[in-house]
Design a protein around this motif. Structure first.
Motif, PDB file in Angstrom:
ATOM      1  N   TYR A 174      -2.147  -7.913  -9.157  1.00 20.81           N
ATOM      2  CA  TYR A 174      -2.670  -8.924  -8.093  1.00 20.81           C
ATOM      3  C   TYR A 174      -2.228 -10.318  -8.661  1.00 20.81           C
ATOM      4  N   MET A 199      -7.430  -2.479  -6.911  1.00 25.84           N
ATOM      5  CA  MET A 199      -5.942  -2.596  -7.056  1.00 25.84           C
ATOM      6  C   MET A 199      -5.304  -2.464  -8.275  1.00 25.84           C
ATOM      7  N   LEU A 230      -4.398   0.398  -1.534  1.00 24.29           N
ATOM      8  CA  LEU A 230      -3.672  -0.862  -2.097  1.00 24.29           C
ATOM      9  C   LEU A 230      -3.029  -0.730  -3.398  1.00 24.29           C
ATOM     10  N   ASN A 260     -10.028   2.526  -0.361  1.00 21.42           N
ATOM     11  CA  ASN A 260      -9.987   1.490  -1.602  1.00 21.42           C
ATOM     12  C   ASN A 260     -11.034   0.872  -2.291  1.00 21.42           C
ATOM     13  N   ALA A 270       0.862  -1.155   0.172  1.00 20.00           N
ATOM     14  CA  ALA A 270      -0.085   0.099   0.079  1.00 20.00           C
ATOM     15  C   ALA A 270       0.748   1.229  -0.093  1.00 20.00           C
TER      16      ALA A 270
END
Lengths: 158, 780, 270
Positions: free
Chosen positions: B342, B339, B301, B393, B295
């Motif tokens: 991932y 985000m 994030l 987020n 983060a």
């Protein structure tokens, strides 16, 4: 086999049973009173709760032979009971049942709370209900229903 | 459409209550057929072993059956089309090896269950013990044995969602890495499983009564294993005492009893008792996460990477298979957040335990636990309020519909509003002030949040990629207006507590104006209902509800066509309300039963071009998209932790929930409360521990603790209603949500309470021992 | 989960019960409320050939209230004590203990004598009656015997009862006016068996200061002279008591029992 003679839902019953038969199986299998459900057969879940000699008891760990001479009331005997009628109405209004499996035992215990502890507050209701497990409702509707009946009865008493 | 007093949106009391409140429910154990015999199973006492011999007691050859006796019966094979998935063959009675404590070894039959158990006690089992595969990490990395020798390892499936996190690792102001474990649990509906089988001579059909959530799927599975066509099988699921996923399975017991009733020519019954349930079937929630979140300094994030393992047990259950939960982890771990990067690798691992089943929430409960604990860890590092990190987020309402990083299509919703409302309801400022004041009894107060979104009613294109034996596609409803004006609806899904007899009647009321009292739902019977994959995955209100609505629309059209002729008006001038057809702007009306009377008894009065299909129809439904609906909720909890005993009391619990249009808000609340109670069990009470030999250690309810009314607090709930653009009324699937967030919310609250002591718990359930030992270790 | 087959006998009096049990030896078990025996039978953890039902023996259901004690028949139920339908020699302590045993349906059948004879360390009566200095009355073929409670409960599910003997009564001395009692137990959920029990009694009139640690792996551990402990329940003393009760192996369990004892002492009230 042992001969027993008892009252079931107000009617005299005579039967020959194996001593190892518990009361719930006797009622369910021999007398077709299937309203009493079995949830654990070790006395924890409370689904099998009914009344023996006027007091709630667990029928899965009570032997039919031990009930020779006793008076047993199952959920089926409360169709015309006025307190149970109030509870049924409250249970429906407050959504106190989903799958219904715990409900007969829950109703017998709920009725006992109402008769025995008319001044019970929510904490006491929850404590007294602890012996009846429900996996569907999270107990919210059941506790509300019992509170409703207690409150209404108090209001009428005044 | 009718208003909300009895239709969609009404808090209509349930019709099914009537019989349950008088003890008139017809559960599987209440079904008794003439000449019926009772079955007890001999179950493996060992988690892993080679069968040397099974000795039938002398004189009981006709009452004891083992694998060798069940000629022609195929093992259960739940396949998956996912690349690399390994198929397990589960013999209905153990063959060669036993692979879990409780595996079926022999079937004993007698006049009563007690006598059948007496016979079972006499069966002599000679097993050669093999090392048990108990720990899922060791099962993969250092296996003490192979559950399925032909595999070469203990991995059903490995999956990888890959991404390059180099850049964000470099740029991250905060890096949080945690190892998180969730314990194996038992789904524990109040009623166990049960089967009654008989052979119907007239119809030349096997009739199986079984407490199942998916009768049509059970029928298909039985057909595969018994080698008979599906038409020769009828599956009837009666009243079911709770399911939650436990009864979404083809059982070896079902196949055994089906075989037995043909063999003996008599009906046979098996009712699962609680000890069988607990010792043989603890089958969910056991996950392991190694999760790292990156983060920036504002708590946003940048990305997440994770290695996750799911303990899937000894066999793939049919139909969901052992691929479901682990593969699901990687697609849903990101939750409702945005985000940039991932990466997630998962393993579905075989162990000597019961086959995994999708318990309410499925993998979402585990991923919510893992991710939400990490979000709070980020908050603690940045000294931000945890709900503020979430707000930074979450996908914003203006971005809906939103395609997230794993290509989940969020249909609608205002996730930040759910958090804001929950923060207000739980009174963050008030709790912080209380924490500063301290408690007279020395307990520590903590506050925790958890938010999730839940995909439900997803369809073909999502499931087909999994290649499991069941792909939900379309849903049908057969509707018939009877000669006296009662509407009969037939659907292939089934109730196990969610009140479909009431909610489907509400749908019918909204379309047809018919009083719900005059609507009868037929479900749970393959002989009477259209095919359905059944009740699971929070799909019924969207799919069966949509099918019911569509069928009712067709019936409405037929009714109006007949009424138009009788009133000599145009169909568009007709209004359906209060069980009647009325000519708009006038008082000319006819009841639905009068219309039906004409169709059935006075066809001479019908229009010449009347649809000969009459007042009966089967309609199909498919949601506008296959990606399903996304309901969501934010849970918040305030707890008091006794650091000496480790006891946790929940002081306050709030939920802000959005399920789109709610068909019956009272039933929705009930689902949320019930799910939350189960979530509290997951958070604080329920664990099935295994010893090193794979023996389950909590085999009665005295050891496996289910939360009661003093463990579940009074829960406060608020609703947001953002309709889904993709479903008939805008409704979303919500049945599972309650069970998803509580472990995370409660663990976060406990960790908030213990943060000043430098203690953080990353394992559920948060048993008193676990908390107290963590505190003692820190103090030492 | 169905029990093995057994025969059933319902003796009319203690003498008949004793005779049946003596004849049956270890093939016979007696049954009062069956709240502990019932699950064991259904789980086939016990497989007796004969069950001797004591519930209908009038003597065992009676209570005797004398000047300085109350003697409870073995088959007096927890709910009779809870409701005050039988005298309470402890000015409310026994009523409160009874109210918190398991659940009402269990209390309606379960008996104080059954609880003692079963001797589950996690039950309440073994610990409480040790605290109160009760006396147990047993009957056998040779007649009746009295046991101080500390000599009656001998271990995990073990009592001093010999084969053929039954517990017929429990004599509980009346608590003097100035005596204070404290009791605290830790249960993971309401109504389940506790993980730790602590009890304390301060009786200046009789010069007694007693403490008890229950829910251990054996009989309740009694500290006969707990004066120093009650006066200053510091951690070292408490942990030493827990160690002496046999809990030194497990640091959480040890700590939990020490905490239970301390909280019982903190609750010493008239």
């Amino acid at each position: 086999m042992t001969r027993i003679s008892l009252l079931v839902n107000g009617k005299p019953v005579k039967a020959e049973v194996e001593p190892r038969t518990h009361l719930a199986d006797f009622l369910r299998e021999r007398l077709s009173l299937t309203g009493t459900n079995l949830g654990c057969e070790h006395g924890v879940c409370g689904a099998c709760t009914l009344e023996i000699d006027g007091a709630p008891a667990r029928s899965c760990i009570t032997w039919a032979v031990a009930c020779d001479g006793a008076s047993v009331r199952t959920i089926e005997d409360f169709d015309d009971d006025p307190v149970m009628a109030e509870l049924r109405e409250a249970f429906t209004a407050e959504h106190a049942l989903q799958c219904g499996y715990c409900t007969p035992g829950m109703l017998v215990t709920a009725r006992d709370i109402i008769m025995r502890l008319p001044d019970a507050d929510e904490a006491r209701i929850r404590k007294e209900l602890s012996g009846n497990l429900c996996r569907c409702t999270g107990y919210m509707g059941i506790v509300r229903a019992i509170r409703c009946v207690l409150d209404e009865r108090k209001a009428h008493a005044r | 459409m009718e208003g909300t007093k009895k239709g969609v949106g009404a808090r209509l009391p349930r019709k099914e209550d009537r019989r349950f409140l008088r003890g008139q429910g017809e559960y599987i154990a209440n079904i008794r057929l003439p000449e019926m015999l009772d079955v007890a199973f001999v179950r493996s006492p060992m988690a892993h072993g080679r069968i040397r011999s099974i000795g039938k007691p002398p004189g009981f050859d006709a009452s004891v059956f083992i694998a060798a006796d069940l000629a022609g019966v195929e093992p259960i094979r739940a396949v998956s089309g996912l690349k690399g998935f390994k198929i397990s063959e589960q013999p209905v009675l153990a063959t060669g090896k036993v692979r879990l404590v409780g595996e079926l070894v022999a079937m004993c039959v007698a006049a009563t269950r007690a006598q059948a158990e007496d016979i079972a006690d006499k069966v002599e089992l000679d097993l050669e013990e093999l090392p048990a595969v108990v720990d899922m990490i060791a099962a993969r990395t250092q296996p003490p044995a192979l559950v399925h020798e032909e595999w070469g390892d203990n991995v059903y499936l490995e999956s990888l969602v890959d991404d390059d996190l180099q850049a964000i690792k470099r740029d991250a102001a905060v890096t949080v890495r945690r190892t998180i474990r969730t314990a194996r649990q038992h789904i524990s509906p109040m009623e166990g499983r049960g089967v009654v089988c008989e052979w119907n001579r007239r119809l030349e059909q096997l009739v199986m009564y079984s407490a199942t959530q998916m009768p049509h799927i059970n029928r298909a599975g039985l057909s595969e294993c018994l080698g008979i066509d599906q038409g020769s099988i009828r599956v009837i699921s009666p009243d079911v005492g709770g399911g939650f996923g436990y009864k979404g399975i083809l059982l070896p017991e079902e196949i055994c009893l089906a075989w037995l009733c043909r063999k003996l020519g008599r009906p046979v019954r098996w009712i699962e008792d609680r000890r069988e349930q607990l010792s043989a079937n603890a089958n969910c929630r056991e996950h392991h996460y190694d999760i790292t979140a990156y983060a920036d300094a504002k708590g946003r994030l940048l990305g997440i990477e994770c290695e996750a393992t799911v303990d899937s047990g000894a066999y793939s259950s049919y139909p969901f298979s052992a691929c479901l939960e682990a593969a699901q982890v990687s697609s849903i771990l990101p939750g409702p957040y945005k985000m940039e990067r991932y990466r997630c690798r998962t393993w579905s691992v075989a162990t000597n335990k019961a086959p995994i089943l999708p318990y309410r929430g499925v993998a979402r409960t585990g991923v919510c636990f893992a991710l939400e604990l990490v979000i709070d860890a980020i908050a603690r590092e940045l000294k931000m309020e945890p709900h503020a990190v979430r707000l930074a987020n979450l996908v914003q309402p203006g971005e809906m519909p939103y395609l997230n990083i794993t290509k989940k299509h969020f249909d609608s919703g205002d996730y930040p509003e759910a958090v804001r409302r929950a923060a207000k309801m739980i009174d963050v400022a008030g709790v912080r002030a209380r924490q500063k004041r301290g408690e007279p009894d020395g307990r520590r107060i903590g506050l925790g949040f958890a938010i999730f979104c839940e995909q439900a009613a997803h369809g073909t294109s999502v499931y087909f990629g999994w290649g499991i034996p069941m792909v939900p596609g379309h849903e049908q409803c057969s509707a018939r207006l009877s000669p006296d004006g009662v509407l009969e609806l037939r659907i292939g899904a089934h109730s196990h507590g969610q009140g479909l007899e009431t909610t489907m009647a509400q749908v019918a009321h909204s379309i047809l104006g018919i009083d719900p009292e005059n609507v009868r739902l037929v479900h749970g019977d393959t002989g009477l209902t259209p095919y359905s994959t059944g009740t699971w995955g929070s799909r019924c209100m969207v799919m069966s509800g949509g099918a019911v609505a569509t069928a009712c629309e067709q019936i409405a059209g037929r009714v109006k066509a007949i009424a138009a002729k009788l009133f000599e008006v145009s169909a568009i001038d007709l209004v359906l309300e209060r069980g009647e057809v009325r000519v708009a702007g006038t008082d000319r009306r006819m009841t639905l039963s009068e219309i039906a009377h004409v169709w059935y008894r006075k066809p001479q009065l019908l229009p010449a071009d009347v649809d000969p299909a009459g007042l009966e129809t089967t309609a199909g439904y498919k949601a506008k998209v296959d990606t399903g609906t996304f309901s969501y909720a934010c849970h918040a909890a305030t707890v008091a932790v006794d650091t000496e005993t480790g006891h946790v009391e929940i002081l306050d619990y709030v939920i802000v929930e959005d399920g789109g249009t709610l068909v019956n808000p009272m039933i929705v609340d009930g689902q949320v409360f019930g799910g939350t109670a189960q979530g509290i069990g997951t958070a604080l009470y329920e664990e099935m521990p295994f010893d090193e030999q794979g023996q389950p250690l909590a085999t009665t309810l005295a050891d496996y603790l289910l939360p009661g009314p003093t463990e579940v607090p009074s829960i406060r709930i608020d609703h947001i209603e953002t309709p889904s653009p993709y479903t008939f009324f805008g409704q979303k699937g919500i049945g599972e949500g309650g069970a998803i967030a509580p472990p995370a919310a409660i663990a976060n609250a406990v960790n908030d309470a213990l943060a000043p002591l430098g203690v953080e718990i990353t394992e559920s359930p948060l048993m008193p021992r676990r908390i107290a030992e963590a505190v003692m270790r820190k103090r030492a | 989960m169905k029990a093995v087959a057994f025969d059933y006998a319902r003796p009319r009096d203690v003498a008949e019960a004793v005779r049946l049990l003596a004849e049956g030896g270890d093939r016979a078990k007696c049954m009062a409320g069956a709240q502990s025996l019932g699950p064991m039978l259904n789980l086939r953890l016990v497989q007796p050939e004969l069950i001797v039902d004591l519930r209908h023996i009038e003597e065992l259901r009676a209570t005797e209230d004398s000047a300085d004690a109350v003697t409870f028949g073995a088959c007096v139920t927890h709910s009779e004590i809870e409701d005050g339908r039988v005298p309470d020699p402890t000015r409310g302590l026994m009523r409160e203990i009874a109210t918190n045993i398991a659940y009402r349906a269990v209390r309606n059948r379960g008996t104080i004598g059954g609880s003692l004879a079963h001797a589950d360390p996690a039950a309440d009566w073994p610990s409480v009656l040790n605290l109160l200095g009760a006396t147990v009355i047993a009957a056998g073929l040779g007649g009746r015997k009295n046991f101080p409670i500390g000599k009656f409960l001998t271990g995990l599910f073990e009592t001093a009862l010999q084969p053929g003997e039954i517990l017929v009564g429990i004599c509980v001395p009346k608590l003097p006016a100035r005596a204070r009692c404290g009791y605290w137990k830790f249960c993971r959920k309401t109504g389940e068996f506790p993980q730790a029990i602590g009890g304390a009694l301060d009786d200046p009139e009789r010069g007694a200061a007693r403490a008890v640690i229950g829910a251990t792996r054996g009989a309740p551990y009694v500290i006969g002279d707990a004066r120093a402990l009650i006066n200053s329940p510091d951690e070292a003393r408490l942990l030493a008591a827990a160690d002496a009760a046999g809990l030194e192996g497990d640091s959480y369990s040890r700590k939990l029992h020490a905490v239970a004892l301390r909280r019982a002492i903190e609750r010493l009230a008239a």
